[in-house]
Structures are given as structure tokens and as C-alpha cells.
Design an enzyme around this catalytic site. Structure first.
Site, PDB file in Angstrom:
ATOM      1  N   GLU A  42      19.089 -62.230 -68.865  1.00 47.86           N
ATOM      2  CA  GLU A  42      17.416 -61.872 -68.087  1.00 47.86           C
ATOM      3  C   GLU A  42      16.343 -62.505 -68.710  1.00 47.86           C
ATOM      4  OE1 GLU A  42      17.906 -59.710 -65.332  1.00 47.86           O
ATOM      5  OE2 GLU A  42      19.592 -59.300 -67.132  1.00 47.86           O
ATOM      6  N   HIS A  43      15.203 -62.615 -67.652  1.00 45.00           N
ATOM      7  CA  HIS A  43      14.381 -63.034 -68.145  1.00 45.00           C
ATOM      8  C   HIS A  43      14.477 -64.782 -68.125  1.00 45.00           C
ATOM      9  CE1 HIS A  43      11.899 -59.699 -66.646  1.00 45.00           C
ATOM     10  NE2 HIS A  43      12.480 -59.224 -67.266  1.00 45.00           N
ATOM     11  N   ASP A  45      15.827 -67.695 -66.274  1.00 48.23           N
ATOM     12  CA  ASP A  45      15.376 -68.615 -65.380  1.00 48.23           C
ATOM     13  C   ASP A  45      14.048 -69.631 -64.745  1.00 48.23           C
ATOM     14  OD1 ASP A  45      14.579 -66.304 -63.934  1.00 48.23           O
ATOM     15  OD2 ASP A  45      15.597 -66.776 -62.162  1.00 48.23           O
ATOM     16  N   GLY A 136      16.975 -54.025 -58.596  1.00 47.35           N
ATOM     17  CA  GLY A 136      17.427 -54.748 -59.600  1.00 47.35           C
ATOM     18  C   GLY A 136      18.089 -55.645 -58.809  1.00 47.35           C
ATOM     19  N   ASP A 183      18.255 -65.381 -57.938  1.00 49.70           N
ATOM     20  CA  ASP A 183      18.347 -64.773 -56.886  1.00 49.70           C
ATOM     21  C   ASP A 183      18.795 -65.652 -56.281  1.00 49.70           C
ATOM     22  OD1 ASP A 183      17.972 -62.777 -59.212  1.00 49.70           O
ATOM     23  OD2 ASP A 183      15.974 -62.230 -57.496  1.00 49.70           O
ATOM     24  N   LYS A 227       5.844 -51.026 -58.481  1.00 46.20           N
ATOM     25  CA  LYS A 227       4.817 -51.615 -58.909  1.00 46.20           C
ATOM     26  C   LYS A 227       4.248 -51.625 -60.107  1.00 46.20           C
ATOM     27  CE  LYS A 227       0.868 -53.387 -56.692  1.00 46.20           C
ATOM     28  NZ  LYS A 227       0.915 -54.308 -55.161  1.00 46.20           N
TER      29      LYS A 227
END
Ligand SMILES: *[C@@H]1O[C@H](CO)[C@@H](O)[C@H](O)[C@H]1NC(C)=O
Ligand SMILES: *[C@@H]1O[C@H](CO)[C@@H](O)[C@H](O)[C@H]1NC(C)=O
Ligand SMILES: *[C@@H]1O[C@H](CO)[C@@H](O)[C@H](O)[C@H]1NC(C)=O
Ligand SMILES: *[C@@H]1O[C@H](CO)[C@@H](O)[C@H](O)[C@H]1NC(C)=O
Length: 451
Positions: A42-43, A45, A136, A183, A227
Site C-alpha cells: 500500500e502506498h 508504487d 478504493g 491501478d 476530497k
């Protein structure tokens, strides 16, 4: 398989009828691009590190008819999403308040620019989507990828899947967020029956066979990633960049050229474990003020703002560097470990993978601070009812969890989680149909032409 095919034909038939009702003629082809679930990684790439997602069955499907005008007309089966049309020669992408069609325009513009098309074709498009938005599962990237493939096909061009993924990663940034490419890559490179290790620079995908005794279950927290999530995301991207600069400077690397945490590791030629030790030595857990960052780098606040900080982080006054770097280097190591366990298939593979998923979740929650109370509650519930490992997936601050559940416990697990998290909440219950399901690795984006 047969049932899947029949269902798809029914969906295409329905879309065709709606298309004819809308545009007065039949579509010439259809494109689909799937959403994805990230199993681990997670987080990371956007820090240059490999991730391990699989495509899900839910997708974006677009029926297309190229036309002889320069107009692209977009319509959505769901009437909450308004019609849109524009000239293909004047594409304006709105970053302030992106609506659904802006994601389509990203894919359209990316392909047009790649080929330098002078006379791109107009088209009529009707879209149907089954990926729950803001959850997600990558509904927006699937739309960008689908639009990219639509534009490619409509203009009679071809490209490799890797090239398509690279173009769509770049063009989604027209919206204003600095995604890392997971993604779009999985949406194009996915194959049925296998998860993928996705590595970057250069982009490549390797099969990862998941253990047969476990199911992967997606559960939606029903908290929309809104947001605020985008703003947190942009700050995390910047915190990783600033950590990169400070680590590089302290190790006498050319810090001005370093952009991603992976660049530091590559520059030093050390292991991920050694990077974790370096983080301990160089960075402190207290947040860094912009003044301290300027002092460490020997630059002025003006230089920091104009040369390093992105447009959307100009006003941020403190940054956590130690925690973010710890998460990234440890998560990168967990991805490689996960892949290794799957390839070597030891007897206790499911147990070991579960531990890694648990650790990933704790690091996301404590070091990266990208969970939220509802995700925490959902992870607890999933573990309580028999998941071997459970974690938030797809950036966090809302959206979904993914849990690994022994196949023989799947039905009771689903029943119990439904009761504990969804049953007593009308809004959640309404989403539960689309929001709690076991998933298998699905196939990547493709074009259908009617026989
Ligand atoms: C249409 O989209 C809206 C907004 O995402 C969603 O709330 C609604 O459930 C969708 N309707 C259908 C029929 O899928
Ligand atoms: C972007 O969208 C917002 C809200 O719909 C609108 O106020 C603004 O004028 C748009 N900007 C451009 C450049 O179209
Ligand atoms: C930054 O702060 C200024 C002044 O408070 C404000 O006008 C501006 O909109 C802010 N910019 C962002 C990107 O939040
Ligand atoms: C994952 O964490 C939960 C809660 O801490 C624990 O009960 C479970 O045993 C862990 N799974 C593994 C495989 O260690």
C-alpha cells in the site's frame, strides 16, 4: 465460465439496446477494463516499489461508435452521471472538481498525444460501470484505461499492454493526483486465475499463484474516500519525496535528482533492511517543520515551495518523514516476502501470508496513518470471524478491506461479517450487495467486436 459468458452477453445486449435508444444507431465495438484489489503493497508504487494486486470481476464497460464528426459524446447508463460532449480537438480537463467524464478525457487525451493525432475521430460512447465508486477498487483508473483503449481502437491504432498502462498512468495525472501506476498496470496486464507482482521502471508483471485453500474477501467500510482523502494522499506523496531528499543529502547522494524512496536504496546499493536502519539513524519521529527541512537541505522557503513542493502541498506546514519512510521500506519488503511465500508454497503459506497482511495493516494505520475508525472496526470484525489476515486496501481513509479467509469457512465468515457490520445500518445494508464479496483474480482490459 459458461455462466460468465452468458452473463456478459446479456449485459452487452442491454447496453446495445440502451445505446440505440440514446444515439439512434448501433455500437461498433465494446471495451471493458476491470477494477482491482491490492493484496499487499500500500502506498509504495509512487515510491518506485513493486505491488501485488489482482483484477476483480467488476469493471467499466463502454459501447462505442466512431462517428465522422469531431465530437465525442459521452453518456452513462446511470442517470446520476450527466451526459457530456466536447470536440476531440479541444480537450479541457477540470482538476478543481473532476466529474466522471474528466477521467474519460484523460484516457482520450493520453492516446491522442501519444500518436500526435491530427485528425482524431469523434465517437458516441455509452458507459456502464459495476465498480463501486470512491471505495478504493480503482473505478477512476479503470475508466481512464477503458477510455484509452476505446480511443486506440476507434482511431485504428495498436499498442502493447505495457505501453497502454504507461500512457494511462501518465495521462491520469491530468486530474492532478500523482498516482504511481499500479491501478492502470493491473487493469491492462491482469490475467484470469493469477495475481500479479507489478514492478516499475521498467514496468513488468509476474504471475503470483495464490494458495488454493484461501479466499480473498473484499468488504466495503461504506466510508467514501472523498476530497479529504485526496488531500491526505497528496501530502503522503510529498512526505515520501521530502524523506527521499533528506536521506539522500545525509548520505551525500545527489539529492536534487532523487525523487522516490527507491532511488535512495538504488543509489546506496543496500537492502531494504539496511534502509530501515538508515531511516532510524537519519530521521526523527517528531514532525518536520518547513523551516527545519529548508535548513537540512540548505535552501530557502521560496526554493522549497517552487522547486520541491507540489501545487497542492504549498500550504502544509509540517511533514512526518520518519514514519512514512519506515512504512514504505517495510511494506516493500513485505511484498517481496508475500511473492516468495506464494512461489515456494510452504505448508503454512496461508498462516505466513496472514501475518504479512496483518503487519501491513498495522503499518498503514500507525506509520502511514491512512486508516479510519470504520476500517479499523471492519478489520477487527473480519479477524474475529475467521480471517487469517486482514488489511485496508486501495490507499485508505475509507473504502475497502481485503481479508484472507480459509475456503471452508467462507460462508459462515460472510454471514457473520454481514451481521456484525452491515445488518444494523440501513445505509451500509443498501451497499452490502456490492460491498461484501469473495473475489478471484480476473482478466485484464479488452475489446469485443460483435460477430
Ligand atoms: C448511480 O450512481 C450513484 C452515484 O455513484 C449511486 O449512488 C447509485 O447507486 C447508482 N445507481 C445505480 C442504479 O447503480
Ligand atoms: C471546473 O468545474 C467547476 C465546478 O463544476 C467550475 O466551477 C469551473 O468553472 C470548472 N473549470 C473549468 C476550467 O472548466
Ligand atoms: C493556501 O493558503 C492561501 C492563503 O491562506 C489560500 O489563499 C490558498 O487557497 C491556499 N492554497 C491551497 C492550495 O490550499
Ligand atoms: C492477525 O492479527 C489478529 C489480531 O491481532 C490475530 O488474531 C491473528 O492471529 C493474526 N494472524 C496471523 C496469521 O498471525
Amino acid at each position: 465460465m459458461l455462466r460468465g459468458m452468458r452473463l456478459l452477453l446479456l449485459i452487452l445486449l442491454k447496453l446495445k439496446e440502451s445505446f440505440i435508444a440514446k444515439f439512434g444507431s448501433a455500437p461498433k465495438f465494446y471495451v471493458r477494463a476491470p477494477g482491482r484489489v491490492n493484496l499487499i503493497g500500500e502506498h509504495i508504487d509512487y515510491c518506485g516499489y513493486a505491488v501485488l494486486p489482482m483484477a476483480i470481476e467488476q469493471d467499466i464497460l463502454i459501447a462505442v461508435e466512431p462517428v465522422k464528426t469531431e465530437i465525442v459524446q459521452l453518456a452513462n447508463i446511470n442517470s446520476s452521471y450527466l451526459d457530456f460532449s466536447t470536440s476531440v480537438n479541444n480537450i479541457q480537463i477540470n482538476k478543481t472538481k473532476p466529474q466522471w467524464h474528466n477521467y474519460f478525457l484523460c484516457g482520450l487525451k493520453g492516446i491522442q498525444e501519444h500518436f500526435g493525432l491530427n485528425n482524431p475521430t469523434g465517437m458516441n460512447c455509452l458507459l456502464d460501470g459495476t465498480i463501486p465508486p470512491s471505495s478504493g477498487l480503482s473505478s477512476s483508473s479503470a475508466l481512464v484505461c477503458c477510455a484509452g483503449l476505446v480511443t486506440l481502437k476507434a482511431n485504428g491504432k495498436t499498442l502493447s499492454k505495457v505501453k497502454l498502462a504507461e500512457i494511462c498512468t501518465k495521462s491520469e495525472r491530468y486530474i492532478g493526483t500523482e498516482g504511481g501506476g499500479m491501478d492502470q498496470s493491473i487493469s491492462f496486464l491482469a490475467e484470469e486465475g493469477t495475481a500479479k507482482l507489478i514492478e516499475f521502471s521498467p514496468l513488468r508483471a509476474t504471475d503470483v499463484r495464490l494458495p488454493s485453500g484461501a479466499a480473498f474477501v473484499i468488504a466495503n467500510s461504506c466510508v467514501e474516500m472523498n476530497k479529504a482523502a485526496t488531500s491526505h494522499y497528496n501530502i503522503r506523496v510529498m512526505e515520501c519525496r521530502l524523506a527521499t531528499k533528506l536521506l539522500s543529502k545525509s548520505k551525500s547522494l545527489d539529492w536534487k535528482k532523487m525523487l522516490r524512496l527507491q532511488d535512495v536504496q538504488a543509489g546506496l546499493g543496500v537492502s531494504l533492511e539496511e534502509m530501515l536502519t538508515i531511516v532510524e539513524e537519519v530521521l526523527h519521529p517528531e514532525p518536520y517543520s518547513t523551516e527545519e527541512i529548508c535548513k537540512c537541505l540548505g535552501i530557502s522557503l521560496e526554493e522549497l515551495r517552487s522547486q520541491i513542493l507540489s501545487q497542492n502541498t504549498q500550504n502544509v506546514s509540517t511533514f512526518k518523514l520518519y514514519q512514512r519512510a519506515k512504512h514504505v521500506y517495510s511494506e516493500a519488503a513485505r511484498v517481496l516476502e508475500f511473492k516468495k511465500i506464494c512461489s515456494e508454497a510452504p505448508d503454512n503459506a496461508i498462516q505466513l501470508l496472514g501475518e504479512l497482511m496483518n503487519q501491513s495493516y498495522i503499518s498503514c494505520k500507525e506509520m502511514y496513518e491512512c486508516s479510519c475508525p470504520e476500517l479499523d472496526r471492519l478489520v477487527d470484525i473480519c479477524l474475529q470471524f475467521g480471517a487469517i489476515g486482514s488489511r485496508l486496501t486501495g490507499a485508505g481513509w475509507g473504502g475497502c478491506t481485503v481479508s484472507m479467509v480459509p475456503t471452508d469457512k467462507l460462508n459462515t465468515f460472510l454471514k457473520n461479517v454481514k451481521k456484525a457490520y452491515y445488518q444494523n445500518d440501513g445505509q451500509r445494508l443498501a451497499l452490502e450487495n456490492n460491498g461484501l464479496f469473495a473475489t478471484k483474480p480476473g482478466r485484464g482490459a479488452l475489446v469485443f467486436v460483435e460477430a
